[in-house]
Scaffold this motif. Structure first.
Motif, PDB file in Angstrom:
ATOM      1  N   GLU A 152       0.269  -1.125  -0.208  1.00 21.58           N
ATOM      2  CA  GLU A 152      -0.112  -0.032   0.130  1.00 21.58           C
ATOM      3  C   GLU A 152       0.759   1.312   0.513  1.00 21.58           C
TER       4      GLU A 152
ATOM      5  N   ASP B 205      -9.033   4.473   5.854  1.00 18.74           N
ATOM      6  CA  ASP B 205     -10.058   4.202   5.531  1.00 18.74           C
ATOM      7  C   ASP B 205     -11.654   4.429   6.486  1.00 18.74           C
TER       8      ASP B 205
ATOM      9  N   ASN C 218      -4.621   8.075   3.711  1.00 19.66           N
ATOM     10  CA  ASN C 218      -5.046   7.099   3.079  1.00 19.66           C
ATOM     11  C   ASN C 218      -6.048   5.705   4.443  1.00 19.66           C
TER      12      ASN C 218
ATOM     13  N   ASN D 239       0.685   7.542   3.309  1.00 20.87           N
ATOM     14  CA  ASN D 239       0.611   9.511   2.711  1.00 20.87           C
ATOM     15  C   ASN D 239       0.084  10.264   3.681  1.00 20.87           C
TER      16      ASN D 239
END
Length: 902
Positions: free
Chosen positions: A624, A671, A669, A627
Motif C-alpha cells: 500500500e 479508510d 489513506n 501518504n
C-alpha cells in the motif's frame, strides 16, 4: 757506558719522591749504597769466573738491570687518602674537627653527603681514620630524643635510632631501623648490612599498617634475610594482633617483594560450605605476570558434590595505543545429590570483553568492544556473583565496532559492527555478524567556486550509502550450533538520498528529499498450499534476488520566541518561551509488483497475496502507498530570577522545562474502518529541580477517537461520543533524586557492565571472587587523612538515591494505576570507622516490599570487615568478610556466606 746508564737510573729513582722527609732520604741512601755494593761484588765475581771473550763486557749489563728492579720494589710509596670521593657536610650548631682522634663531629640538623650516600641526623661523627661514620639522635630541651637518622643509599632508605656505616666495606650496623618496601613496612631491632643487596635482621616485624611503631597487627620474627626489592626469608614467624600473639605461626616464611608492577604467584583458596553443594575450596588459582603489557589470572572452585567453576581474567594495555580486559567464566552447577528429587545439573558461562583504542594512535580509525554475553541464567545462578541489579535486568548486550575514514574528496567512511542482544527471560538472542556500513560524503554539484550554499539549487546534495547485514535470531540452546548459522538472514542495501533545504519568507526553514533504495537478499520464500498436509507452507529459496523502492518527503519549520517580563524588581523578572513547530509530509508509492497470490484452501478459489521478500533482513516492500503528514511542537521554558546574592548584578537563569513535546500524524489513506486518520497525540516532557539533582520525566498518550464496548477504536471522535476532546489512554511519571552532604561518588562501572545500575539503586555489586574492595563507593573528594575525631560535634557524611515510578492505564476504560513503586538506596558514615547502607523499596500496587539489602562495614585501619544481608525474596543471602586490605597479603582473610537459594 753501562755505568753511566745505571747511575742515571739510580738518580731518577732516588729523587722521584720529592716530598719525603729527612728520614726517608737517609733510608733511601742506605738502600742505594747497599744496592751499589752488591752490584760491584757481582761484577768482580763475573770477571774472575767467566772465559775471555769479545763480548764479555756486554754480559755485565744484566745484573745492573736486576739491581734497578730491586730498588723500585723497595721504594716507599705515599699513603692513599682514606676516601676516594668528595665529602660534603653541614650542621646547624657546629662542625668539630679533631686532628688527634681523626674525627669530624656534626651536631643538630647534621647532613653528610658522600657519593650515593645521604645521611641526615641529630648528630653525625665521621671517623676518617677508620673510614666509618656514626649517626644518632639528640635530646631537645625537654629531654625527648629527636632528629632520628635518615640513611639513604641509592633507592634504599632507612630510618633507624642509630647507625654505623663503613665507606670501604659498605657494611652497616643499624639499630631500630624502619624502612618501606612496596606495601610492607619493616622495623628491626638490629640490622646488619652485608652489602648493597643483602641485609640480616634480628628482632624484626613486618606490617602494612601506616604506623610501624604502633601497628594494629604485625608479623614477628627473630631471624630475617632481606634482599631489597626482591624477597624476604624469615625463620619462625608469628602473627601478632594488637600486641597479642596469635596461634597463627609458620616455621619459616617467604615474602616476594619485587619492584616490578606484578609478579606471578599462587592464589590461596578460601574454604566454604553449602547445604546444596557440600564443602568447597573457592578462588584457588595462579596469577601469571606474563609481561608489562598483559597478565592472566586463572581461578577455580571445587565442591564435594562435583560442582566446579573456572574463571580466566586478563588485562592488557599498550600506552598510546589501546587497553582492555577479558573475563571468561564457566560453572558446572550440581544441586543436591544424584537420586534425590531436587537433583539438577547445568552448565552456565559468561564472557566479558572491554577494549578501547587511544585516538592518538590513529585518528582516522577506531576500534572498540563492549561484550557481555553468555547463559541467560548466569547472573541469577552464579555461585560467584551477587549482583541483584544484573538479576533484575532482562537484557544482555554487546557491541564490537571498527571505523575507518578515508581522507579523499569527497571523504569516505566504512564501519564494521557486530552486535548482540539477549533477553534473559525468553532466552532469545539477536545478533548481527557483522553489519557493514559505508558512505561517501555529501556532494553539492551546483555549488560555485566560492563554496557558498544558498538557495534551493545550490543546496541540492546527494550521497551514497551502503549497508550489509548478517542477521541471526536464535536461542540459548542453539547458540553457536549449525542451525544458528543456517537460519541467518543475509542482505545488502544501497541508498542514494537527494535533498536540499532553503528559506521561505525569511523565518521558515524548508527542506525536501527523495531517496532511492535497492535491496539485495540471498533468501526468499515460495508460499503454496500443500494438498498432502492440507495447509499453507513456505519453502525457502536460496539464491540472489533484489527489489527497488523510492520515497519522497518534505518538511517546514520555524522557531518562535516569546518573553513575558514581570519587572526588574520582581523575584521572577521574566519567563522565556521557545516554540519549534514543524510539519512533515512523506509519500511512498505502492510496490504491488513484488507481490504474488497463493491459494488458501484446496479449491484454489480463495487466494491471498504475499511477497517473496517477507522476513528479509531489511523488511519487505510495501503493498500500500503511504501518504502521511506529521505535526510536532517542542517547547522550552526558562526564567530569569533575581539572585539571592546581592553582590551580583546579573539575574540567574533557571530552566523550568527542558522539553515539552507534542507529536501526532494524519494518514490520507485512512479508510475509516481498519485505518483511522489521526494517530494519538504523544506528550512527553522533562525538567530538573534542586540544582539538577532531581530529574522528572513524564509522558502521556491522548487519543481523539472513542472506543466501543469491546475496547476497539472507532471512527468517531471522543468529543462527539459524549466525552472530552482527548481520551487519556496512558500516562507515566518517573523521578530520580540523588543528594548528599558530600561530593559526588564514583559510579559502579562493573555493575553497569554486568547489566545492572551504575548508581547501585538495587544494591551493591559484589564480586565474590575478591571481596577486599569496599562495598561503599569511594567519594571523589574523600581525604583518607581527614578523619573525624569527634562523634557528636562532627559532620556525618551521607548520601541517598531515590527513584519513583507511577504508571496509569486507561486503554479500555479500566482507569487504574498499573504501577506505583519507590526505591531508595542510602549510605551513611555512622562513626568515623563504621559505615552502613540500605537499599529497599515498596510496591504500592502489589502491596509488598521490593528487594532489600543491608550492608555494614568497619574500617580496621589495615584490615576491613564487611557484612551484607538480603533477607527477602529468591535472592536472599548474607556474606561476611574480614581481611587485610593490602593486595600483597590478600590471602589473609576469612570469608563466610550463606548458601545461595538460586
Amino acid at each position: 757506558m753501562t755505568r753511566q746508564k745505571t747511575s742515571h737510573t739510580f738518580t731518577k729513582i732516588a729523587f722521584k719522591p720529592l716530598h719525603t722527609n729527612l728520614f726517608n732520604i737517609v733510608l733511601i741512601s742506605f738502600f742505594l749504597t747497599l744496592g751499589c755494593g752488591n752490584l760491584y761484588s757481582q761484577e768482580i765475581k763475573t770477571k774472575k769466573t767467566a772465559r775471555p771473550a769479545v763480548k764479555q763486557p756486554d754480559k755485565a749489563v744484566k745484573p745492573v738491570i736486576t739491581a734497578t728492579d730491586t730498588i723500585k720494589l723497595d721504594t716507599v710509596r705515599p699513603k692513599k687518602t682514606f676516601l676516594d670521593g668528595k665529602v660534603r657536610y653541614v650542621a646547624k650548631d657546629y662542625a668539630k674537627i679533631d686532628q688527634k682522634k681523626k674525627t669530624i663531629t656534626l651536631y643538630n640538623e647534621a647532613e653528610l653527603y658522600y657519593k650515593d650516600v645521604e645521611l641526615k641526623s641529630g648528630i653525625i661523627v665521621l671517623d676518617y681514620d677508620k673510614d666509618e661514620v656514626y649517626a644518632g639522635r639528640i635530646k631537645d630541651s625537654a629531654g625527648v630524643l629527636t632528629q632520628y637518622p635518615n640513611f639513604k643509599q641509592g633507592a634504599s632508605e632507612v630510618q633507624p635510632d642509630s647507625i654505623r656505616f663503613n665507606f670501604k666495606t659498605k657494611k652497616a650496623l643499624i639499630f631500630n631501623s624502619r624502612t618501606e618496601q612496596g606495601e610492607f613496612k619493616i622495623k628491626a631491632a638490629i640490622t646488619k648490612k652485608e652489602n648493597d643487596s643483602v641485609y640480616f635482621l634480628k628482632g624484626a616485624r613486618f606490617t602494612t599498617s601506616k604506623d610501624v611503631d604502633n601497628p594494629e597487627y604485625y608479623f614477628q620474627t627473630n631471624k630475617v634475610k632481606f634482599i631489597p626489592g626482591k624477597k624476604v626469608i624469615t625463620g619462625l614467624t608469628n602473627m601478632v594482633i594488637a600486641d597479642v600473639p596469635t596461634p597463627i605461626a609458620l616455621p619459616f616464611a617467604y615474602f616476594p617483594m619485587s619492584q616490578e608492577k606484578s609478579v606471578s604467584g599462587i592464589i590461596i583458596p578460601s574454604y566454604n560450605d553449602s547445604n546444596t553443594r557440600g564443602f568447597s575450596l573457592q578462588n584457588m588459582g595462579y596469577y601469571f605476570a606474563l609481561s608489562d603489557n598483559y597478565d592472566l589470572t586463572v581461578l577455580g572452585d571445587y565442591y564435594t558434590n562435583g560442582s566446579y567453576a573456572m574463571r580466566f581474567e586478563s588485562a592488557y594495555a599498550t600506552r598510546y595505543k589501546y587497553r582492555g580486559n577479558i573475563n571468561v567464566r564457566f560453572e558446572n552447577l550440581i544441586n543436591s545429590e544424584r537420586g534425590y528429587p531436587d537433583y539438577s545439573k547445568q552448565n552456565i558461562y559468561n564472557i566479558q570483553w572491554s577494549h578501547s583504542k587511544d585516538t592518538k594512535s590513529n585518528p582516522n580509525s577506531t576500534f572498540s568492544a563492549s561484550v557481555n554475553m553468555g547463559s541467560s541464567k548466569y547472573f541469577k545462578q552464579s555461585i560467584n556473583q551477587a549482583n541483584v541489579g544484573s538479576n533484575l535486568n532482562n537484557t544482555l548486550s554487546s557491541s564490537i565496532s571498527y571505523n575507518k575514514t578515508f581522507n579523499t574528496i569527497p571523504q569516505a567512511r566504512i564501519s564494521l559492527t557486530a552486535t548482540h542482544s539477549q533477553n534473559t527471560q525468553t532466552e532469545q538472542i539477536n545478533m548481527t555478524l557483522p553489519t557493514l556500513q559505508a558512505s561517501i560524503d555529501r556532494v553539492y554539484p551546483f555549488v560555485g567556486k566560492d563554496g557558498v550554499k544558498k538557495g534551493f539549487i545550490k543546496n541540492i546534495n546527494l550521497q551514497y550509502n551502503l549497508s550489509g547485514k548478517n542477521n541471526i535470531v536464535t536461542t540459548d540452546s542453539l547458540f553457536f550450533k549449525p542451525q544458528m548459522f543456517r537460519d541467518a538472514q543475509i542482505g545488502m542495501q544501497h541508498s542514494i538520498p537527494l535533498s536540499t533545504n532553503f528559506k521561505i519568507f525569511k523565518y521558515f526553514s524548508a527542506g525536501a528529499s527523495t531517496n532511492y533504495q535497492e535491496t539485495w537478499v540471498t533468501k526468499t520464500i515460495d508460499r503454496t498450499y500443500d494438498l498432502s498436509q492440507s495447509k499453507v507452507v513456505d519453502r525457502t529459496v536460496n539464491g540472489f534476488d533484489a527489489f527497488r523502492t523510492y520515497n519522497f518527503s518534505t518538511n517546514l519549520g520555524t522557531t518562535i520566541y516569546g518573553t513575558f517580563n514581570f519587572g526588574a524588581d520582581k523575584k521572577i523578572q521574566s519567563i522565556r518561551h521557545v516554540m519549534r513547530p514543524s510539519i512533515t509530509y512523506a509519500y511512498t508509492p505502492s510496490f504491488e509488483k513484488y507481490y504474488n497470490n497463493y491459494a488458501v484452501d484446496a479449491s484454489g478459489r480463495i487466494t491471498n497475496s504475499y511477497t517473496r521478500f517477507e522476513n528479509g533482513v531489511y523488511g519487505a516492500p510495501s503493498k500500500e502507498n503511504s501518504n502521511i503528514v506529521g505535526f510536532s511542537l517542542s517547547n522550552t521554558f526558562e526564567a530569569k530570577v533575581r539572585d539571592s546574592d546581592s553582590t551580583k548584578t546579573e539575574p540567574k537563569k533557571i530552566m523550568l522545562l527542558n522539553n515539552l513535546n507534542f507529536n501526532t500524524s494524519y494518514n490520507f489513506n485512512a479508510d475509516g474502518k481498519q485505518i483511522l486518520a489521526w494517530q494519538p497525540v504523544l506528550v512527553s516532557g522533562g525538567t530538573q529541580f534542586f540544582d539538577n539533582k532531581m530529574n522528572v520525566n513524564f509522558g502521556a498518550t491522548l487519543d481523539p477517537y472513542a472506543i466501543d464496548n469491546s475496547g476497539t477504536r472507532i471512527n468517531t471522535y471522543n468529543i462527539d461520543n459524549g466525552g472530552s476532546l482527548f481520551r487519556l489512554t496512558s500516562a507515566n511519571v518517573t523521578m530520580n533524586y540523588s543528594f548528599s552532604n558530600k561530593g559526588g561518588k564514583e559510579e559502579n562501572k562493573q555493575s553497569e557492565r554486568n547489566g545492572g545500575r551504575k548508581d547501585d539503586l538495587f544494591g551493591t555489586n559484589t564480586d565474590l571472587n575478591d571481596t577486599r574492595n569496599s562495598q561503599f563507593a569511594k567519594d571523589k573528594d574523600d581525604d583518607e587523612e581527614n578523619v573525624i575525631t569527634e562523634f557528636f560535634n562532627s559532620k556525618i557524611p551521607w548520601d541517598m538515591t531515590m527513584a519513583y515510578s507511577l504508571t496509569y492505564s486507561n486503554i479500555n476504560r479500566e482507569s487504574k494505576i498499573t504501577g506505583n513503586s519507590i526505591m531508595i538506596s542510602a549510605n551513611m558514615d555512622i562513626t568515623p570507622k563504621w559505615k552502613g547502607g540500605v537499599s529497599t523499596g515498596y510496591d504500592f500496587v502489589q502491596k509488598g516490599v521490593t528487594f532489600t539489602q543491608f550492608r555494614f562495614e568497619r574500617d580496621l585501619l589495615s584490615w576491613r570487615m564487611a557484612f551484607n544481608w538480603s533477607p527477602l525474596g529468591t535472592n536472599s543471602n548474607w556474606n561476611f568478610f574480614i581481611g587485610i586490605k593490602s593486595g600483597v597479603l590478600s590471602d589473609i582473610k576469612w570469608n563466610k556466606r550463606s548458601a545461595s537459594n538460586r
